[in-house]
Each structure stands twice: as structure tokens, then as C-alpha cells.
Design an enzyme around this catalytic site. Structure first.
Site, mmCIF file in Angstrom:
data_model
loop_
_atom_site.group_PDB
_atom_site.id
_atom_site.type_symbol
_atom_site.label_atom_id
_atom_site.label_comp_id
_atom_site.label_asym_id
_atom_site.label_seq_id
_atom_site.Cartn_x
_atom_site.Cartn_y
_atom_site.Cartn_z
ATOM 1 N N HIS A 190 0.845 -1.186 0.000
ATOM 2 C CA HIS A 190 0.000 0.000 0.000
ATOM 3 C C HIS A 190 0.885 1.241 0.000
ATOM 4 C CE1 HIS A 190 -3.864 -1.992 1.799
ATOM 5 N NE2 HIS A 190 -3.289 -2.741 0.878
ATOM 6 N N GLU A 197 0.881 3.888 1.794
ATOM 7 C CA GLU A 197 1.335 4.312 3.119
ATOM 8 C C GLU A 197 2.535 3.498 3.597
ATOM 9 O OE1 GLU A 197 -1.778 3.432 2.136
ATOM 10 O OE2 GLU A 197 -3.240 4.029 3.637
ATOM 11 N N CYS A 210 -6.293 1.759 5.765
ATOM 12 C CA CYS A 210 -6.930 0.521 6.213
ATOM 13 C C CYS A 210 -6.359 0.153 7.584
ATOM 14 C CB CYS A 210 -6.675 -0.596 5.196
ATOM 15 S SG CYS A 210 -4.944 -1.128 5.130
ATOM 16 N N CYS A 238 -2.505 -0.475 7.504
ATOM 17 C CA CYS A 238 -1.717 0.751 7.432
ATOM 18 C C CYS A 238 -1.834 1.556 8.725
ATOM 19 C CB CYS A 238 -2.146 1.578 6.228
ATOM 20 S SG CYS A 238 -1.726 0.770 4.661
#
Length: 150
Positions: free
Chosen positions: A57, A59, A87, A90
Site C-alpha cells: 500500500h 502508506e 486501512c 496501514c
């Protein structure tokens, strides 16, 4: 406060550019930027499909790059700008890394951390939501609309 909003918009626009790169690579268009002392020290976009890695992801990738840049696992003096609400995975990384500030754009009504565990973010992390949410949301809607039409 006015200058903070201006800088938040400035850095979120950088994150949106990263999200656009993801969109062009057929990745879910999420971008992230890490800022330390008004300097961008990391930029990333989702690369889940590219790397065949569910943890890739924006992040997480930006966080890893920023940690390497400053030589610390803790980013207490940094701000993470991300175009979509993180999410749970993260948010957990943000917790463990003790990021000083989280700024995100669009809410994630399906997988955002606030749906599950709002306090998963470290208590020392200041959270600002909704910065350029319209732009972030529009890019995501466009991406998923193109997927449904296939």
C-alpha cells in the site's frame, strides 16, 4: 491555521500526483507523501498488483522509504499525507511507527480503519481528515467505474 491548510493542500496535491501514477499503472489510485520539517522525504503509490504483494500500500511504501531516509523506525516528527483513509493494516503501521501527524483525503467507507478500530492510531498522532477529499474520491470513483465497465 490558514497556513496549515495551505500546506496540507500543497502536500496532499503531491499525494494526488502519486495516486494518478497508480491509476495509470492500473493500481488502486492511492498516493502518499511523508513530510519532515516541510520537506518531502518520501513519496509512494499503491503497488499491490505490480509487486504481487498485498502489503504494498502507498502508506507502507512511503513509511519504509521515510524511515530509511531519516534512519529511524519512529516518525514522530513527520506528517503522512495519504489520499484515502488508511486501512487497518496501514493504521497499525502508523501506530507502531508513532507518526506525528496523519492527514488523509477521502474516507474509506468499506475498509477504512475508523470503521473497525478508530483508536488504532497512536494516541500521540494528530489526525486531520478530508483534505482534498473530493479530488481523491473522484479519482477512486473513476478507477472503479472503469473496472465495472470491463
Amino acid at each position: 491555521m490558514g497556513s496549515q491548510i495551505l500546506s496540507d493542500n500543497y502536500f496532499m496535491n503531491m499525494a494526488l500526483k502519486e495516486a494518478q501514477i497508480a491509476y495509470e499503472k492500473d493500481e488502486v489510485p492511492v498516493g502518499a507523501v511523508v513530510v519532515y520539517d516541510d520537506l518531502v522525504i518520501a513519496k509512494a503509490h499503491n503497488q499491490v498488483e505490480t509487486l504481487s504483494d498485498v502489503t504494498a500500500h502507498a502508506e507502507i511504501l512511503a513509511y519504509t522509504s521515510a524511515s530509511n531516509h531519516i534512519g529511524s523506525k519512529f516518525l514522530t516528527q513527520c506528517t503522512l499525507y495519504v489520499t484515502l483513509e488508511p486501512c487497518v493494516m496501514c493504521a497499525g503501521a502508523i501506530f507502531w511507527g508513532r507518526i506525528g501527524r496523519l492527514v488523509y483525503g477521502a474516507d474509506d467507507d468499506k475498509k477504512g480503519y475508523t470503521l473497525y478500530k478508530p483508536r488504532i492510531i497512536h494516541p500521540g498522532t494528530v489526525v486531520t481528515a478530508g483534505i482534498l477529499a473530493g479530488e481523491s474520491g473522484a479519482l477512486l470513483k473513476s478507477f472503479f467505474k472503469s473496472k465495472r465497465s470491463l
